[in-house]
Write a protein that holds these residues in place. Structure first.
Motif, PDB file in Angstrom:
ATOM      1  N   GLU A 140      19.658 -30.061   5.498  1.00 33.48           N
ATOM      2  CA  GLU A 140      19.035 -28.673   5.971  1.00 33.48           C
ATOM      3  C   GLU A 140      19.575 -28.447   7.804  1.00 33.48           C
ATOM      4  OE1 GLU A 140      14.750 -28.916   6.266  1.00 33.48           O
ATOM      5  OE2 GLU A 140      15.311 -27.679   4.290  1.00 33.48           O
ATOM      6  N   LEU A 141      19.787 -29.195   8.405  1.00 33.41           N
ATOM      7  CA  LEU A 141      20.279 -29.314  10.314  1.00 33.41           C
ATOM      8  C   LEU A 141      21.659 -28.382   9.839  1.00 33.41           C
ATOM      9  CD1 LEU A 141      18.518 -32.703  11.403  1.00 33.41           C
ATOM     10  CD2 LEU A 141      17.711 -30.105  11.689  1.00 33.41           C
ATOM     11  N   LEU A 142      22.632 -28.693   9.315  1.00 36.90           N
ATOM     12  CA  LEU A 142      23.678 -28.312   9.485  1.00 36.90           C
ATOM     13  C   LEU A 142      23.658 -26.892   8.600  1.00 36.90           C
ATOM     14  CD1 LEU A 142      25.526 -31.222   7.570  1.00 36.90           C
ATOM     15  CD2 LEU A 142      25.894 -30.304   9.741  1.00 36.90           C
ATOM     16  N   GLN A 143      22.884 -26.301   8.418  1.00 39.94           N
ATOM     17  CA  GLN A 143      22.280 -25.019   7.273  1.00 39.94           C
ATOM     18  C   GLN A 143      22.178 -24.182   8.613  1.00 39.94           C
ATOM     19  OE1 GLN A 143      19.927 -25.012   4.257  1.00 39.94           O
ATOM     20  NE2 GLN A 143      22.061 -25.167   2.371  1.00 39.94           N
ATOM     21  N   LEU A 144      20.558 -25.363   9.538  1.00 38.85           N
ATOM     22  CA  LEU A 144      20.462 -24.163  10.730  1.00 38.85           C
ATOM     23  C   LEU A 144      21.203 -23.860  11.486  1.00 38.85           C
ATOM     24  CD1 LEU A 144      16.738 -26.135  10.580  1.00 38.85           C
ATOM     25  CD2 LEU A 144      17.485 -23.556   9.503  1.00 38.85           C
ATOM     26  N   GLU A 145      22.014 -25.050  11.466  1.00 38.09           N
ATOM     27  CA  GLU A 145      22.966 -24.972  12.595  1.00 38.09           C
ATOM     28  C   GLU A 145      24.133 -23.661  12.567  1.00 38.09           C
ATOM     29  OE1 GLU A 145      25.351 -28.518  13.586  1.00 38.09           O
ATOM     30  OE2 GLU A 145      24.206 -29.281  13.450  1.00 38.09           O
ATOM     31  N   GLU A 173      11.933 -19.169  21.808  1.00 34.66           N
ATOM     32  CA  GLU A 173      10.965 -20.445  21.259  1.00 34.66           C
ATOM     33  C   GLU A 173       9.937 -19.298  20.460  1.00 34.66           C
ATOM     34  OE1 GLU A 173       9.983 -22.948  24.358  1.00 34.66           O
ATOM     35  OE2 GLU A 173      12.045 -23.635  23.989  1.00 34.66           O
ATOM     36  N   GLY A 174      10.114 -18.195  21.010  1.00 38.60           N
ATOM     37  CA  GLY A 174       8.864 -17.909  20.034  1.00 38.60           C
ATOM     38  C   GLY A 174       9.018 -17.202  18.582  1.00 38.60           C
ATOM     39  N   GLU A 175      10.441 -16.417  18.259  1.00 35.89           N
ATOM     40  CA  GLU A 175      11.033 -16.275  16.949  1.00 35.89           C
ATOM     41  C   GLU A 175      11.084 -17.130  16.389  1.00 35.89           C
ATOM     42  OE1 GLU A 175      13.006 -12.673  19.144  1.00 35.89           O
ATOM     43  OE2 GLU A 175      14.249 -14.739  18.451  1.00 35.89           O
ATOM     44  N   GLY A 176      11.481 -18.557  17.151  1.00 36.44           N
ATOM     45  CA  GLY A 176      11.782 -19.692  16.007  1.00 36.44           C
ATOM     46  C   GLY A 176      12.373 -19.690  15.043  1.00 36.44           C
ATOM     47  N   LEU A 177      12.856 -21.013  14.489  1.00 40.85           N
ATOM     48  CA  LEU A 177      12.902 -20.456  13.069  1.00 40.85           C
ATOM     49  C   LEU A 177      12.974 -19.799  12.115  1.00 40.85           C
ATOM     50  CD1 LEU A 177      14.069 -24.323  12.952  1.00 40.85           C
ATOM     51  CD2 LEU A 177      15.464 -23.418  13.558  1.00 40.85           C
ATOM     52  N   ALA A 178      11.872 -18.951  12.464  1.00 38.30           N
ATOM     53  CA  ALA A 178      11.857 -17.879  11.396  1.00 38.30           C
ATOM     54  C   ALA A 178      12.643 -16.467  11.691  1.00 38.30           C
ATOM     55  CB  ALA A 178      10.045 -17.640  11.618  1.00 38.30           C
ATOM     56  N   ALA A 179      13.622 -16.777  12.937  1.00 37.31           N
ATOM     57  CA  ALA A 179      14.263 -15.811  12.708  1.00 37.31           C
ATOM     58  C   ALA A 179      14.960 -15.447  11.712  1.00 37.31           C
ATOM     59  CB  ALA A 179      14.826 -15.238  14.207  1.00 37.31           C
ATOM     60  N   LEU A 180      15.151 -17.255  11.316  1.00 35.05           N
ATOM     61  CA  LEU A 180      16.931 -16.605  10.381  1.00 35.05           C
ATOM     62  C   LEU A 180      16.272 -16.932   9.419  1.00 35.05           C
ATOM     63  CD1 LEU A 180      18.152 -20.475  11.591  1.00 35.05           C
ATOM     64  CD2 LEU A 180      18.870 -18.369  12.703  1.00 35.05           C
ATOM     65  N   VAL A 181      15.477 -16.034   8.621  1.00 36.53           N
ATOM     66  CA  VAL A 181      15.422 -15.802   7.202  1.00 36.53           C
ATOM     67  C   VAL A 181      14.527 -14.368   7.058  1.00 36.53           C
ATOM     68  CG1 VAL A 181      15.263 -17.701   6.389  1.00 36.53           C
ATOM     69  CG2 VAL A 181      13.174 -17.327   7.145  1.00 36.53           C
ATOM     70  N   ASN A 182      14.062 -13.953   8.355  1.00 37.28           N
ATOM     71  CA  ASN A 182      12.912 -12.733   8.573  1.00 37.28           C
ATOM     72  C   ASN A 182      13.529 -11.939  10.015  1.00 37.28           C
ATOM     73  OD1 ASN A 182      11.320 -13.399   6.842  1.00 37.28           O
ATOM     74  ND2 ASN A 182       9.818 -13.511   7.497  1.00 37.28           N
ATOM     75  N   ASP A 183      13.664 -10.760  10.013  1.00 34.45           N
ATOM     76  CA  ASP A 183      14.140 -10.059  10.624  1.00 34.45           C
ATOM     77  C   ASP A 183      13.063  -9.469  12.045  1.00 34.45           C
ATOM     78  OD1 ASP A 183      15.300  -8.206  13.024  1.00 34.45           O
ATOM     79  OD2 ASP A 183      15.321  -6.669  11.354  1.00 34.45           O
ATOM     80  N   GLU A 239       9.048 -19.035  -0.076  1.00 37.26           N
ATOM     81  CA  GLU A 239       8.124 -19.389   0.999  1.00 37.26           C
ATOM     82  C   GLU A 239       9.535 -19.126   1.782  1.00 37.26           C
ATOM     83  OE1 GLU A 239       5.401 -17.836   2.595  1.00 37.26           O
ATOM     84  OE2 GLU A 239       4.799 -17.366   0.702  1.00 37.26           O
ATOM     85  N   PRO A 240      10.523 -18.751   2.633  1.00 36.93           N
ATOM     86  CA  PRO A 240      11.303 -19.137   3.201  1.00 36.93           C
ATOM     87  C   PRO A 240      11.163 -19.403   4.463  1.00 36.93           C
ATOM     88  CG  PRO A 240      11.680 -16.686   2.419  1.00 36.93           C
ATOM     89  CD  PRO A 240      10.510 -16.996   2.167  1.00 36.93           C
ATOM     90  N   VAL A 241      10.348 -19.289   4.596  1.00 41.99           N
ATOM     91  CA  VAL A 241       9.483 -19.487   6.303  1.00 41.99           C
ATOM     92  C   VAL A 241       9.410 -20.427   6.524  1.00 41.99           C
ATOM     93  CG1 VAL A 241       8.472 -18.728   8.425  1.00 41.99           C
ATOM     94  CG2 VAL A 241       9.777 -17.132   7.609  1.00 41.99           C
ATOM     95  N   ALA A 242       8.593 -20.473   5.431  1.00 41.87           N
ATOM     96  CA  ALA A 242       8.476 -22.419   5.384  1.00 41.87           C
ATOM     97  C   ALA A 242       9.088 -23.669   5.019  1.00 41.87           C
ATOM     98  CB  ALA A 242       7.368 -22.266   3.670  1.00 41.87           C
ATOM     99  N   GLN A 243       9.937 -22.889   4.227  1.00 39.34           N
ATOM    100  CA  GLN A 243      11.405 -23.848   4.297  1.00 39.34           C
ATOM    101  C   GLN A 243      12.206 -23.807   5.312  1.00 39.34           C
ATOM    102  OE1 GLN A 243      12.891 -25.049   0.986  1.00 39.34           O
ATOM    103  NE2 GLN A 243      10.831 -25.278   0.816  1.00 39.34           N
ATOM    104  N   VAL A 244      12.417 -23.444   6.155  1.00 33.67           N
ATOM    105  CA  VAL A 244      13.404 -23.232   6.836  1.00 33.67           C
ATOM    106  C   VAL A 244      12.504 -23.765   8.617  1.00 33.67           C
ATOM    107  CG1 VAL A 244      12.826 -20.980   8.727  1.00 33.67           C
ATOM    108  CG2 VAL A 244      14.396 -21.732   8.678  1.00 33.67           C
ATOM    109  N   SER A 245      11.495 -24.057   8.008  1.00 34.71           N
ATOM    110  CA  SER A 245      10.391 -24.672   9.502  1.00 34.71           C
ATOM    111  C   SER A 245       9.902 -25.985   9.164  1.00 34.71           C
ATOM    112  CB  SER A 245       9.446 -23.362   9.580  1.00 34.71           C
ATOM    113  OG  SER A 245       9.873 -22.711   9.423  1.00 34.71           O
ATOM    114  N   THR A 246      10.219 -26.874   7.785  1.00 37.20           N
ATOM    115  CA  THR A 246       9.871 -28.304   7.770  1.00 37.20           C
ATOM    116  C   THR A 246      11.129 -28.889   6.934  1.00 37.20           C
ATOM    117  OG1 THR A 246       8.879 -26.644   4.969  1.00 37.20           O
ATOM    118  CG2 THR A 246       7.709 -26.839   7.325  1.00 37.20           C
ATOM    119  N   ASP A 247      10.912 -30.488   7.282  1.00 34.00           N
ATOM    120  CA  ASP A 247      11.892 -31.195   7.131  1.00 34.00           C
ATOM    121  C   ASP A 247      11.099 -31.901   5.536  1.00 34.00           C
ATOM    122  OD1 ASP A 247      10.006 -32.486   7.720  1.00 34.00           O
ATOM    123  OD2 ASP A 247      11.240 -33.824   9.132  1.00 34.00           O
ATOM    124  N   ALA A 248      12.424 -32.386   5.276  1.00 35.08           N
ATOM    125  CA  ALA A 248      11.974 -33.060   4.228  1.00 35.08           C
ATOM    126  C   ALA A 248      10.850 -33.469   3.489  1.00 35.08           C
ATOM    127  CB  ALA A 248      13.384 -34.032   3.659  1.00 35.08           C
TER     128      ALA A 248
END
Length: 192
Positions: free
Chosen positions: A51-56, A72-82, A99-108
């Motif tokens: 998942e970290l490789l996908q985030l990179e 930092e305010g937009e966070g990783l959610a900006a990768l799935v939501n405009d 829930e893509p925002v929850a998925q992109v923001s949390t680890d296993a």
């Protein structure tokens, strides 16, 4: 009349047999349970690393399109939501769940990733963006947002490091190649 001694037909387990079976089961559970636990932790670690490789990759694609990393305010959610920025062509990370925002923001381990833009790292200038997971102990020990990050330290933390210097260098190289091709085409045009 038959004078043979009467024997009762007793079938079943003796107390000693039951104790032996329970002892064997306890020993097997004591050996197997830690092995299963280690396998589960290793599987979660592999999933988080993937998942970290996908985030990179998503962060690099976001940088290519927008010209900066998510704040930092937009966070990783900006990768799935405009987030409403010019140039956004995402989503940059795909997930199969609702829930893509929850998925992109949390680890296993279902704990939130730590996202640090312009982190202070040791060794210096290791990353422009750092994404961290606490790993098996579920605590981020390598550093904190606004603090110093020890990269390559002896922790179980999983880190994704992206540096804009490398991305800018790649863009500059690609741009130089394009400029060279345009210059050659212009020279050929004027010669003809």
């Amino acid at each position: 009349m038959d004078r043979r001694p009467y024997r009762q037909n007793r079938s079943g387990f003796s107390l000693m047999g039951v104790i032996m079976i329970l002892a064997v089961m306890a020993i097997m559970a004591g050996v197997i349970a830690p092995m299963v636990f280690r396998q589960m932790m290793a599987a979660r670690e592999r999933a988080t690393s993937a998942e970290l490789l996908q985030l990179e990759s998503g962060l690099v694609a976001f940088f290519d399109d927008v010209g900066r990393f998510p704040t930092e305010g937009e966070g990783l959610a900006a990768l799935v939501n405009d987030p409403g920025v010019t140039g956004w062509r995402g989503p940059y990370v795909s997930y199969e769940h609702e829930e893509p925002v929850a998925q992109v923001s949390t680890d296993a381990w279902n704990l939130g990733y730590v996202y640090d833009l312009y982190p202070v790292t040791t060794p210096a200038d290791t990353a422009t963006v750092l994404v961290a997971s606490g790993g098996q102990n579920r605590q981020v020990d390598a550093g904190s947002v606004g603090g110093n990050w020890i990269v390559g330290g002896a922790t179980d933390d999983l880190l994704a490091l992206v540096t804009a210097t490398q991305l800018n260098r790649e863009k500059t190289t690609a741009s130089s190649v394009e400029q060279e091709l345009l210059a050659r085409a212009a020279q050929a045009y004027f010669r003809d």
